[in-house]
Design an enzyme around this catalytic site. Structure first.
Site, mmCIF file in Angstrom:
data_model
loop_
_atom_site.group_PDB
_atom_site.id
_atom_site.type_symbol
_atom_site.label_atom_id
_atom_site.label_comp_id
_atom_site.label_asym_id
_atom_site.label_seq_id
_atom_site.Cartn_x
_atom_site.Cartn_y
_atom_site.Cartn_z
ATOM 1 N N SER A 126 1.130 -1.080 0.093
ATOM 2 C CA SER A 126 -0.044 -0.010 0.010
ATOM 3 C C SER A 126 0.717 1.279 0.135
ATOM 4 O O SER A 126 0.226 2.384 0.080
ATOM 5 C CB SER A 126 -0.932 0.031 1.367
ATOM 6 O OG SER A 126 -0.354 0.148 2.499
ATOM 7 N N LYS A 137 -5.538 4.805 8.640
ATOM 8 C CA LYS A 137 -4.386 5.595 8.009
ATOM 9 C C LYS A 137 -4.687 7.139 7.928
ATOM 10 O O LYS A 137 -3.804 7.933 8.302
ATOM 11 C CB LYS A 137 -4.088 5.108 6.454
ATOM 12 C CG LYS A 137 -3.531 3.642 6.692
ATOM 13 C CD LYS A 137 -3.454 3.271 5.268
ATOM 14 C CE LYS A 137 -2.804 1.615 5.130
ATOM 15 N NZ LYS A 137 -2.489 0.987 3.899
#
Length: 336
Positions: A231, A276
């Site tokens: 990611s 996140k």
């Protein structure tokens, strides 16, 4: 009373069958970790930046060797930014921690290579590739026609010097059309007719797994060994672009983000976007680049003081950080 208290204490600390995902650490890809630059480039001039480009992560418990406790589960339920799930949804019971670590490391290595290829291509470099066939997709017309170790050299008589060229040529093909794939097999050129299939996005595909070997015009090394998974690819690619261009794209701004990247520069979705977002805000970011495919998870979950920009490609992301650094980001697309 003392015995009861001791029993409660033991029960609270006992492992429970839940996995907890919470905001993890962030890293500035333009900075250093343990006094070593995260991104090191040889073979081209590099430039300093006054901004920060932060990759974001998710911390978790519940996997093999890292059980969650009852206290942790309760804290997770009470936290706006943590997610508590039955452990089997995230960690298959037949996988060991070593297997999980090995998979995460492989995905990270692949994402770093993809990031370098995508970044250099975005900057106008030619990145030749040897396109080695790793197999055929089951149920496609390519099955039984291509062989492992075949090297793709042309499509419909047009040379394919790199992966991007193959994708660009396939974009001109309608699904269901027959193409001629020329491969080098045991030193001989072999023409293989293949009826194309249809990808989820409607584009044509040849149904072949490709393991490309890239001839990099610039030597890019990414030194980060405590984070796994794919990611961070988009932020690595942006870091490479920032270092290789004289413009100070971020220009003092603290920009975080996430997203997988393929060698064509397409940004893909990731897991844990809400954690996140929270980790980025905690560590001082005021902007966040989010994959368009994650937008449904972003809406309604953006921390105060953080502005989210929707991106679909590396080019989108590059334009976004340039606009943010220039103070002209008001019209950038966001998640709605």
């Amino acid at each position: 009373m003392l015995v009861t208290a001791l029993l409660l204490g033991v029960l609270v600390l006992l492992p429970v069958p839940y996995a907890i995902s919470s905001p993890g650490p962030t890293r500035d890809v333009l900075g250093t970790h343990d006094d070593t630059p995260l991104i090191q480039i040889e073979g081209a001039e590099t430039f300093d930046s006054t901004g920060e480009l932060r990759l974001t992560t998710v911390s978790g418990t519940g996997g093999p060797g890292f059980p969650s406790s009852a206290v942790g589960v309760i804290q997770g339920w009470l936290s706006r930014w943590a997610v508590v799930q039955p452990v089997e949804l995230l960690y298959p019971p037949d996988r060991t921690q070593d297997e999980i670590d090995e998979s995460n490391t492989a995905e990270m290595v692949s994402s770093q290579e993809n990031a370098a290829v995508a970044a250099l291509t975005e900057l106008g470099y030619e990145v030749p590739a040897t396109l080695v066939v790793a197999g055929a997709v089951e149920g496609t017309d390519a099955e039984g026609k291509v062989e492992e170790a075949d090297v793709i050299v042309a499509l419909d008589g047009v040379a394919v010097p790199n992966y991007q060229g193959l994708i660009a040529q396939l974009d001109e093909v309608e699904p269901g059309e027959t193409v001629t794939l020329t491969v080098r097999r045991h030193g001989q050129a072999v023409d293989v007719p293949i009826v194309t299939g249809k990808k989820a996005d409607g584009r044509a595909q040849i149904g072949v797994f490709i393991d490309p070997s890239f001839d990099m015009p610039v030597d890019v090394t990414i030194d980060i060994d405590d984070i796994g998974g794919p990611s961070a690819g988009t932020m690595f690619a942006l870091g490479i672009i920032d270092k290789l261009t004289p413009e100070d794209e971020a220009n003092g701004q603290d920009i975080a983000g996430t997203g997988t990247i393929d060698v064509t520069g397409e940004v893909g979705p990731i897991g844990g976007i809400r954690q996140k977002l929270a980790g980025a805000t905690r560590d001082g970011a005021t902007w966040f680049l989010a994959p368009a495919a994650n937008c449904d998870e972003v809406v309604g979950h953006v921390p105060d003081g953080l502005r989210v920009v929707r991106i679909e490609t590396l080019h989108d992301a590059r334009e976004a950080i340039t606009a943010i650094g220039a103070g002209t980001a008001e019209d950038l697309p966001t998640c709605r």
